[in-house]
Design a protein around this motif. Structure first.
Motif, short mmCIF file in Angstrom:
data_model
loop_
_atom_site.label_atom_id
_atom_site.label_comp_id
_atom_site.label_asym_id
_atom_site.label_seq_id
_atom_site.Cartn_x
_atom_site.Cartn_y
_atom_site.Cartn_z
N ASP A 132 0.83 -1.20 0.00
CA ASP A 132 0.00 0.00 0.00
C ASP A 132 0.87 1.25 0.00
OD1 ASP A 132 -2.58 -1.20 0.03
OD2 ASP A 132 -2.30 -1.69 2.15
N CYS A 134 0.65 5.75 -0.75
CA CYS A 134 -0.10 6.96 -1.09
C CYS A 134 0.70 7.69 -2.18
CB CYS A 134 -0.31 7.85 0.12
SG CYS A 134 -1.44 9.23 -0.22
N ILE A 146 -4.54 6.39 -1.95
CA ILE A 146 -3.86 5.23 -1.39
C ILE A 146 -4.20 4.04 -2.28
CG2 ILE A 146 -3.68 3.67 0.59
CD1 ILE A 146 -4.36 6.05 2.39
N MET A 164 2.77 3.14 2.96
CA MET A 164 1.91 3.21 4.14
C MET A 164 2.37 2.26 5.24
SD MET A 164 -0.03 5.63 3.32
CE MET A 164 -1.11 5.60 4.75
N CYS A 195 -1.71 13.27 0.30
CA CYS A 195 -1.36 12.34 1.38
C CYS A 195 -1.27 13.06 2.72
CB CYS A 195 -0.05 11.63 1.06
SG CYS A 195 -0.04 10.83 -0.57
#
Length: 254
Positions: A132, A134, A146, A164, A195
């Motif tokens: 993951d 952003c 994201i 992340m 973000c």
């Protein structure tokens, strides 16, 4: 029912007066008028990197403070007007990608997130994985989102500086162990800033690249208190701007 001729002649004027009564600049409801929870961060000025976070709630009346104020940090270069629920402001710095400033204004709150499978919060929660990211790359079509690299492809996240799972990609960093999305720039305008989160601080008093950071107990209390059905909003303002806008924006007293 047939409207008498004399009243019919007056109707355009009456409609115009009604429109003027709710025109911008009057006491018309704000886009966050239905909010029943409010998170307020204030700083001493545009260039201040430290602030105080307070929580408020209301039930049809004035804002009432809940709990005690807590210290937070914001951008290393202070704050600047962001893009959110509030009207555009021209008097003061404007948020830009990479400027080291936290967005000021009024913002919706999005998903809570963290490293664990779940968190003690009524807010929607997303457990972050190693894939993951952003996206903070201005030219990317995924800017300010994201995304999962396994879904969008490794090339799509290759230039992003925002994994992340910072514990896995940034030497065990715990800042995103618990966090909350602040809905700055929801239209994802390129270069306007991306973000933006509320998250844990790396060390007490250490500023951020543009987010709002705090101690673990403060974040835990915030996440436990927030209720999505109360339509919570996040407000960040220098003290002088809060004094200037408080009445028009229906905000708590400084």
């Amino acid at each position: 029912m047939r409207i008498p001729f004399r009243i019919a002649l007056l109707m355009p004027t009456l409609l115009l007066l009604a429109a003027c009564a709710s025109a911008p600049g009057t006491n018309a409801p704000s886009p966050w008028g239905n909010a029943r929870q409010l998170v307020l961060v204030t700083t001493d000025g545009w260039d201040a990197s430290a602030g105080r976070l307070r929580r408020y709630e209301r039930d049809g009346g004035d804002w009432r403070e809940v709990g005690a104020a807590t210290p937070v940090t914001v951008g290393r270069n202070g704050s600047a007007w962001g893009l959110g629920l509030h009207p555009a402001q021209s008097d003061g710095p404007q948020k830009r990608e990479g400027d080291g400033r936290a967005p000021a204004g009024v913002f919706a709150l999005g998903t809570a997130f963290g490293y664990g499978a779940s968190a003690a919060t009524p807010m929607p929660y997303q457990a972050m994985g190693a894939d993951d990211y952003c996206i903070d790359v201005n030219a990317s079509p995924l800017y300010n989102r994201i995304v999962d690299a396994g879904t969008v492809g490794r090339d799509a996240v290759a230039e992003s500086t925002e994994p992340m799972r910072r514990d896995l990609h940034a030497g065990g960093d715990q800042r995103y162990r618990l966090g909350l999305v602040i809905e700055h720039n929801p239209q994802r305008l390129s270069g306007a800033g991306s973000c933006i989160f509320a998250h844990l601080w790396k060390a007490p008093g250490e500023p951020t690249a543009g987010c709002t950071a705090m101690a673990d107990p403060a974040m835990e209390a915030l996440l436990a208190w927030l209720r999505p059905q109360q339509r919570p909003v996040f407000v960040l303002l220098p003290q002088a701007e809060l004094r200037r806008l408080r009445q028009d924006w229906h905000l708590p007293a400084p």
